[in-house]
Design a protein around this motif. Structure first.
Motif, short mmCIF file in Angstrom:
data_model
loop_
_atom_site.label_atom_id
_atom_site.label_comp_id
_atom_site.label_asym_id
_atom_site.label_seq_id
_atom_site.Cartn_x
_atom_site.Cartn_y
_atom_site.Cartn_z
N UNK A 133 11.36 23.00 36.97
CA UNK A 133 11.74 22.73 37.27
C UNK A 133 12.34 22.76 35.81
N UNK A 134 11.40 23.01 34.64
CA UNK A 134 12.97 23.88 33.20
C UNK A 134 11.93 24.62 32.71
N UNK A 135 12.55 25.80 31.83
CA UNK A 135 11.72 26.63 31.16
C UNK A 135 10.43 27.58 32.27
N UNK A 136 9.64 27.54 31.86
CA UNK A 136 8.78 28.00 32.50
C UNK A 136 7.62 26.84 33.05
N UNK A 137 8.59 25.52 33.38
CA UNK A 137 7.83 24.54 34.33
C UNK A 137 7.78 24.36 35.72
N UNK A 184 11.37 29.07 44.30
CA UNK A 184 12.28 29.59 43.21
C UNK A 184 11.18 29.79 42.39
N UNK A 185 9.84 29.44 41.95
CA UNK A 185 9.30 28.74 40.84
C UNK A 185 8.46 30.64 41.05
N UNK A 186 8.79 31.41 42.26
CA UNK A 186 8.08 32.11 42.23
C UNK A 186 8.50 33.67 41.28
N UNK A 187 9.63 33.59 40.92
CA UNK A 187 10.21 34.11 40.03
C UNK A 187 9.49 34.20 38.29
N UNK A 188 9.29 32.99 38.28
CA UNK A 188 8.20 33.40 37.09
C UNK A 188 7.12 34.27 37.04
N UNK A 189 6.69 34.68 38.14
CA UNK A 189 5.01 35.41 37.75
C UNK A 189 5.68 36.41 38.27
N UNK A 190 5.22 37.64 38.03
CA UNK A 190 5.26 39.08 39.44
C UNK A 190 4.20 38.92 39.58
N UNK A 191 4.10 39.70 40.93
CA UNK A 191 3.19 40.14 41.77
C UNK A 191 2.08 40.02 42.00
N UNK A 192 1.63 40.73 40.50
CA UNK A 192 0.17 40.68 39.85
C UNK A 192 -0.39 39.47 39.38
#
Length: 244
Positions: A133-137, A184-192
């Motif tokens: 959405x924006x930033x970390x949302x 594309x929100x997956x890019x905001x969290x690492x695999x772990x």
């Protein structure tokens, strides 16, 4: 799936029926020009700087490139959000500007539905969509996908911090089916962090342009008469609150 108010008569898509698909809600604007169910032309922008003038100009460019006039169109498809607030408004203004004078039916879908429909499955699968959405949302929603069928929503569409949205979707979605995550929100969290929240769910990359991806879903809605007149089309912002 969104409720379809003002259901109209079906639109018969013959091999000579021209219609246009518009997506300005996504970070990358995209257009698709379709004849029947065949993609005949497409346009995509690498970055979105939404303006009504530019969206109309891009549509005009695509029609001219293929050799089609607006009066040749029989229908319009539009992705109504969630996504860029300004982009949605700009895109819907352009869609209505084309459809209203010509009395064209408009089939709509959400960006989340389009992303879920892009995931190919071999058995019943829960598809969790998280789009920035924006930033970390993110905007997020869960769908049940089955072979040879369009995904059906099994959670509300939510907006919020990515980890919170994913945790809520996991809690609300059926747990008897395998899970796939896309968006594309997956890019905001690492695999772990992802594995901690959703377990070992498969990841599916998002398509770069959503307008072409949405063609089968929107074509089915046109054929079923699940359309709206221009004055009835509204944006979808997915501002539902997260569960405690």
């Amino acid at each position: 799936m969104m409720a379809m108010d003002g259901i109209a008569s079906p639109t018969t898509l013959t091999p000579t029926t021209w219609w246009l698909v518009v997506d300005t809600a996504s970070p990358r604007l995209s257009l698709a020009l379709v004849c029947g169910d065949t993609l005949c032309g497409q346009f995509g922008a690498r970055s979105q700087k939404p303006s009504a003038h530019q969206a109309v100009a891009d549509i005009a460019y695509l029609l001219e490139r293929v050799g089609i006039q607006p009066t040749d169109l029989s229908a319009v498809g539009a992705l109504v959000g969630p996504g860029s607030f300004t982009g949605i408004r700009v895109g819907l203004a352009a869609v209505k500007g084309i459809a209203q004078p010509l009395g064209l039916p408009i089939a709509t879908a959400t960006t989340l539905e389009a992303l879920a429909s892009a995931v190919s499955v071999q058995s019943p699968t829960v598809v969790l969509v998280v789009n920035v959405s924006h930033r970390q949302e993110v905007h997020g929603q869960g769908f049940l996908a089955q072979p040879n069928a369009f995904p059906q929503a099994v959670t509300e569409a939510l907006t919020g911090e990515v980890a919170s949205v994913l945790k809520t979707l996991v809690a609300q979605a059926p747990d008897e089916c395998p899970r796939v995550i896309t968006g594309d929100g997956l890019t905001l969290l690492d695999e772990s962090a992802l594995n901690t929240i959703v377990g070992m769910a498969a990841h599916c990359a998002s398509p770069p342009w959503l307008a072409p991806v949405a063609i089968p879903l929107l074509a089915a809605r046109l054929a079923a008469g699940q359309t709206r007149a221009a004055r009835e089309v509204t944006a979808f912002y997915a501002r539902a609150a997260l569960t405690a």
